[in-house]
Design a protein around this motif. Structure first.
Motif, PDB file in Angstrom:
ATOM      1  N   ALA A 254      41.639  72.160 122.353  1.00 14.53           N
ATOM      2  CA  ALA A 254      40.842  71.163 123.068  1.00 14.53           C
ATOM      3  C   ALA A 254      39.991  70.352 122.099  1.00 14.53           C
ATOM      4  CB  ALA A 254      39.952  71.856 124.098  1.00 14.53           C
ATOM      5  N   VAL A 255      39.390  71.029 121.118  1.00 13.81           N
ATOM      6  CA  VAL A 255      38.604  70.325 120.098  1.00 13.81           C
ATOM      7  C   VAL A 255      39.490  69.371 119.319  1.00 13.81           C
ATOM      8  CG1 VAL A 255      37.305  70.625 117.955  1.00 13.81           C
ATOM      9  CG2 VAL A 255      36.882  72.155 119.881  1.00 13.81           C
ATOM     10  N   THR A 256      40.705  69.815 119.002  1.00 15.18           N
ATOM     11  CA  THR A 256      41.650  68.977 118.265  1.00 15.18           C
ATOM     12  C   THR A 256      41.940  67.681 119.012  1.00 15.18           C
ATOM     13  OG1 THR A 256      42.697  70.934 117.304  1.00 15.18           O
ATOM     14  CG2 THR A 256      43.965  68.896 117.269  1.00 15.18           C
ATOM     15  N   LEU A 257      42.180  67.788 120.306  1.00 19.25           N
ATOM     16  CA  LEU A 257      42.442  66.598 121.112  1.00 19.25           C
ATOM     17  C   LEU A 257      41.188  65.749 121.274  1.00 19.25           C
ATOM     18  CD1 LEU A 257      44.702  68.105 123.924  1.00 19.25           C
ATOM     19  CD2 LEU A 257      45.416  66.621 122.046  1.00 19.25           C
ATOM     20  N   ASN A 258      40.043  66.400 121.395  1.00 19.88           N
ATOM     21  CA  ASN A 258      38.800  65.683 121.640  1.00 19.88           C
ATOM     22  C   ASN A 258      38.357  64.847 120.445  1.00 19.88           C
ATOM     23  OD1 ASN A 258      36.688  65.087 123.485  1.00 19.88           O
ATOM     24  ND2 ASN A 258      35.324  66.504 122.417  1.00 19.88           N
ATOM     25  N   ILE A 259      38.731  65.272 119.226  1.00 15.98           N
ATOM     26  CA  ILE A 259      38.333  64.503 118.042  1.00 15.98           C
ATOM     27  C   ILE A 259      39.314  63.370 117.735  1.00 15.98           C
ATOM     28  CG2 ILE A 259      37.123  66.452 117.021  1.00 15.98           C
ATOM     29  CD1 ILE A 259      39.491  66.953 115.208  1.00 15.98           C
ATOM     30  N   GLY A 260      40.332  63.245 118.583  1.00 21.74           N
ATOM     31  CA  GLY A 260      41.212  62.094 118.464  1.00 21.74           C
ATOM     32  C   GLY A 260      42.555  62.327 117.819  1.00 21.74           C
ATOM     33  N   VAL A 261      42.931  63.578 117.591  1.00 22.06           N
ATOM     34  CA  VAL A 261      44.241  63.862 117.028  1.00 22.06           C
ATOM     35  C   VAL A 261      45.317  63.506 118.051  1.00 22.06           C
ATOM     36  CG1 VAL A 261      45.772  65.675 116.160  1.00 22.06           C
ATOM     37  CG2 VAL A 261      43.351  65.676 115.536  1.00 22.06           C
ATOM     38  N   ASP A 262      46.378  62.855 117.591  1.00 17.99           N
ATOM     39  CA  ASP A 262      47.473  62.444 118.476  1.00 17.99           C
ATOM     40  C   ASP A 262      48.054  63.665 119.191  1.00 17.99           C
ATOM     41  OD1 ASP A 262      49.750  61.436 119.690  1.00 17.99           O
ATOM     42  OD2 ASP A 262      50.286  60.147 117.997  1.00 17.99           O
ATOM     43  N   ALA A 263      48.227  63.543 120.521  1.00 15.23           N
ATOM     44  CA  ALA A 263      48.768  64.651 121.305  1.00 15.23           C
ATOM     45  C   ALA A 263      50.174  65.040 120.852  1.00 15.23           C
ATOM     46  CB  ALA A 263      48.778  64.280 122.788  1.00 15.23           C
ATOM     47  N   ASN A 264      50.897  64.087 120.262  1.00 11.71           N
ATOM     48  CA  ASN A 264      52.245  64.391 119.768  1.00 11.71           C
ATOM     49  C   ASN A 264      52.218  65.389 118.611  1.00 11.71           C
ATOM     50  OD1 ASN A 264      53.474  62.606 121.576  1.00 11.71           O
ATOM     51  ND2 ASN A 264      53.232  60.871 120.184  1.00 11.71           N
ATOM     52  N   LEU A 265      51.063  65.513 117.959  1.00  9.39           N
ATOM     53  CA  LEU A 265      50.927  66.423 116.820  1.00  9.39           C
ATOM     54  C   LEU A 265      50.370  67.786 117.218  1.00  9.39           C
ATOM     55  CD1 LEU A 265      49.426  63.908 114.213  1.00  9.39           C
ATOM     56  CD2 LEU A 265      51.814  64.595 114.482  1.00  9.39           C
ATOM     57  N   LEU A 266      50.220  68.017 118.530  1.00 13.40           N
ATOM     58  CA  LEU A 266      49.562  69.230 118.983  1.00 13.40           C
ATOM     59  C   LEU A 266      50.345  70.484 118.581  1.00 13.40           C
ATOM     60  CD1 LEU A 266      47.056  70.146 120.475  1.00 13.40           C
ATOM     61  CD2 LEU A 266      48.350  70.088 122.616  1.00 13.40           C
ATOM     62  N   LYS A 267      51.659  70.437 118.674  1.00 13.20           N
ATOM     63  CA  LYS A 267      52.467  71.591 118.276  1.00 13.20           C
ATOM     64  C   LYS A 267      52.320  71.866 116.780  1.00 13.20           C
ATOM     65  CE  LYS A 267      54.537  72.665 122.178  1.00 13.20           C
ATOM     66  NZ  LYS A 267      54.347  73.980 122.842  1.00 13.20           N
ATOM     67  N   LEU A 268      52.229  70.803 115.985  1.00 12.81           N
ATOM     68  CA  LEU A 268      52.028  70.964 114.542  1.00 12.81           C
ATOM     69  C   LEU A 268      50.673  71.603 114.270  1.00 12.81           C
ATOM     70  CD1 LEU A 268      52.777  70.468 111.582  1.00 12.81           C
ATOM     71  CD2 LEU A 268      51.852  68.140 111.824  1.00 12.81           C
ATOM     72  N   VAL A 269      49.647  71.119 114.961  1.00 11.58           N
ATOM     73  CA  VAL A 269      48.309  71.692 114.801  1.00 11.58           C
ATOM     74  C   VAL A 269      48.318  73.166 115.205  1.00 11.58           C
ATOM     75  CG1 VAL A 269      45.925  71.613 115.638  1.00 11.58           C
ATOM     76  CG2 VAL A 269      47.153  69.482 115.126  1.00 11.58           C
ATOM     77  N   THR A 270      49.025  73.481 116.289  1.00 10.68           N
ATOM     78  CA  THR A 270      49.124  74.868 116.748  1.00 10.68           C
ATOM     79  C   THR A 270      49.743  75.754 115.674  1.00 10.68           C
ATOM     80  OG1 THR A 270      49.362  74.140 119.051  1.00 10.68           O
ATOM     81  CG2 THR A 270      50.067  76.374 118.521  1.00 10.68           C
ATOM     82  N   ALA A 271      50.841  75.277 115.081  1.00  6.89           N
ATOM     83  CA  ALA A 271      51.531  76.056 114.048  1.00  6.89           C
ATOM     84  C   ALA A 271      50.646  76.258 112.822  1.00  6.89           C
ATOM     85  CB  ALA A 271      52.829  75.349 113.652  1.00  6.89           C
ATOM     86  N   VAL A 272      49.944  75.205 112.406  1.00  7.63           N
ATOM     87  CA  VAL A 272      49.067  75.302 111.242  1.00  7.63           C
ATOM     88  C   VAL A 272      47.907  76.257 111.515  1.00  7.63           C
ATOM     89  CG1 VAL A 272      47.461  74.015 109.770  1.00  7.63           C
ATOM     90  CG2 VAL A 272      49.681  73.017 110.355  1.00  7.63           C
ATOM     91  N   PHE A 273      47.356  76.184 112.718  1.00 12.02           N
ATOM     92  CA  PHE A 273      46.233  77.051 113.079  1.00 12.02           C
ATOM     93  C   PHE A 273      46.652  78.523 113.042  1.00 12.02           C
ATOM     94  CE2 PHE A 273      43.763  79.177 116.550  1.00 12.02           C
ATOM     95  CZ  PHE A 273      42.555  79.221 115.872  1.00 12.02           C
ATOM     96  N   VAL A 274      47.817  78.823 113.617  1.00  9.91           N
ATOM     97  CA  VAL A 274      48.315  80.202 113.596  1.00  9.91           C
ATOM     98  C   VAL A 274      48.577  80.655 112.163  1.00  9.91           C
ATOM     99  CG1 VAL A 274      50.206  81.730 114.288  1.00  9.91           C
ATOM    100  CG2 VAL A 274      49.270  80.085 115.918  1.00  9.91           C
ATOM    101  N   LEU A 275      49.130  79.747 111.344  1.00  7.49           N
ATOM    102  CA  LEU A 275      49.388  80.069 109.936  1.00  7.49           C
ATOM    103  C   LEU A 275      48.090  80.417 109.216  1.00  7.49           C
ATOM    104  CD1 LEU A 275      51.260  80.248 107.480  1.00  7.49           C
ATOM    105  CD2 LEU A 275      50.957  77.776 107.178  1.00  7.49           C
ATOM    106  N   LEU A 276      47.034  79.649 109.470  1.00  5.67           N
ATOM    107  CA  LEU A 276      45.748  79.920 108.842  1.00  5.67           C
ATOM    108  C   LEU A 276      45.190  81.277 109.267  1.00  5.67           C
ATOM    109  CD1 LEU A 276      43.997  76.428 109.099  1.00  5.67           C
ATOM    110  CD2 LEU A 276      44.822  77.561 107.025  1.00  5.67           C
ATOM    111  N   ILE A 277      45.293  81.569 110.555  1.00  3.39           N
ATOM    112  CA  ILE A 277      44.796  82.842 111.062  1.00  3.39           C
ATOM    113  C   ILE A 277      45.563  84.004 110.434  1.00  3.39           C
ATOM    114  CG2 ILE A 277      44.552  84.276 113.117  1.00  3.39           C
ATOM    115  CD1 ILE A 277      42.508  82.055 112.923  1.00  3.39           C
ATOM    116  N   VAL A 278      46.870  83.816 110.265  1.00  4.24           N
ATOM    117  CA  VAL A 278      47.693  84.871 109.674  1.00  4.24           C
ATOM    118  C   VAL A 278      47.376  85.062 108.200  1.00  4.24           C
ATOM    119  CG1 VAL A 278      50.054  85.508 109.034  1.00  4.24           C
ATOM    120  CG2 VAL A 278      49.592  84.606 111.309  1.00  4.24           C
ATOM    121  N   SER A 279      47.208  83.951 107.475  1.00  5.73           N
ATOM    122  CA  SER A 279      47.106  84.025 106.017  1.00  5.73           C
ATOM    123  C   SER A 279      45.706  84.309 105.502  1.00  5.73           C
ATOM    124  CB  SER A 279      47.613  82.710 105.396  1.00  5.73           C
ATOM    125  OG  SER A 279      46.845  81.607 105.859  1.00  5.73           O
ATOM    126  N   LEU A 280      44.686  83.839 106.186  1.00 10.73           N
ATOM    127  CA  LEU A 280      43.326  83.981 105.664  1.00 10.73           C
ATOM    128  C   LEU A 280      42.919  85.426 105.384  1.00 10.73           C
ATOM    129  CD1 LEU A 280      41.244  81.262 107.582  1.00 10.73           C
ATOM    130  CD2 LEU A 280      41.841  81.328 105.156  1.00 10.73           C
TER     131      LEU A 280
END
Length: 288
Positions: A254-280
């Motif tokens: 929701a924050v990602t969409l609220n700051i103006g990120v294109d909705a078409n990139l939401l799946k990409l953002v989701t994948a990157v977020f999960v990757l960060l959670i896994v790797s950190l």
């Protein structure tokens, strides 16, 4: 404010998926892709039964059993036919696409003007707040039931199957049966998410489950990170963190969409977020 409230409500709707993925992946160490199909199955059956004016509680029992059957089939293919767990889940997920489409009769089932769990119970005048109270109560109940089951002797045998299959088998426990029951329970909970989300969004769609496993996976990974950092051993607290992970996952989107990120990139953002959670948690500071 309503934007983030909607994200919170969606997170609560996805609580069943989070609990289901926790059972299949963290307790049994099985990467179950059946999730995509059983989530849609729950939504499809919910849409059909509500359009035919079945009771919401009868619908709930039906979709839990349907999701459980889907999970049990995956478990049977894996344990009895000795097919790789990942492949077994993919096979059942693929078959469920046709099953769901046959049940629905078309790709989308709108529920406009149809009663739902959130309209049949009126506790507050504000619809969103009323939905929030109902969802919170619903999630508390299913979490309590899941936690209680995992604390029983049967639940301990399930957990032991994932931790040390050879040891628990030596004690006379049928581990294949445990896996089948565990996957049935996990997919029954996943179908409950389809039940909730279909009523929340007002329609069932044949593609609603595509990639939905990443939601449960992200929720569990967030919870696992906190569990490891805080050295938590309590089942109740672990399940609570899994639910918190599901909510946090939706808030981040929701924050990602609220700051103006294109909705078409939401799946990409989701994948990157999960990757960060896994790797950190696995990254270590090395000054050299």
């Amino acid at each position: 404010m309503d934007f983030y409230l909607t994200a919170l409500l969606q997170g609560l709707c996805f609580s069943g998926i989070a609990l289901g993925i926790y059972i299949s992946m963290k307790i049994f160490n099985i990467p179950d892709i059946t999730t995509d199909g059983s989530y849609t199955l729950g939504g499809a059956i919910t849409g059909i039964m509500l359009l035919h004016h079945w009771s919401g509680w009868v619908t709930l029992l039906t979709i839990f059993l349907a999701g459980g059957i889907a999970g049990a089939i995956t478990g049977f293919i894996h344990t009895r036919l000795k097919v790789n767990a990942l492949l077994a889940g993919i096979l059942v997920m693929t078959a469920l696409y046709s099953v769901n489409l046959t049940f629905m009769g078309r790709s989308n089932l709108p529920l406009i003007g149809t009663g739902s769990l959130f309209t049949s119970i009126n506790l507050l005048a504000n619809p969103n707040q009323n939905t929030l109270v109902i969802l919170l109560a619903f999630v508390v109940v299913i979490t309590f039931l899941a936690g209680y089951l995992l604390k029983t002797d049967f639940g301990l045998a399930m957990r032991a199957t994932g931790n040390s299959e050879s040891m628990i088998r030596a004690l006379g426990v049928n581990t294949d049966r445990m896996k089948i029951i565990g996957l049935a329970l996990a997919n029954g909970l996943t179908a409950i998410s389809g039940y909730l989300m279909t009523q929340f969004q007002g329609f069932a769609d044949i593609s609603m489950g595509i990639g939905i496993v990443i939601v449960g996976l992200g929720s569990v990974i967030i919870a696992e990170t906190l569990i490891n950092w805080l050295n938590i051993t309590s089942v109740w607290l672990s399940l609570t963190l899994v639910l918190g992970g599901a909510i946090l996952f939706q808030i981040v989107l929701a924050v990602t969409l609220n700051i103006g990120v294109d909705a078409n990139l939401l799946k990409l953002v989701t994948a990157v977020f999960v990757l960060l959670i896994v790797s950190l948690p696995r990254l270590k500071y090395n000054p050299s």
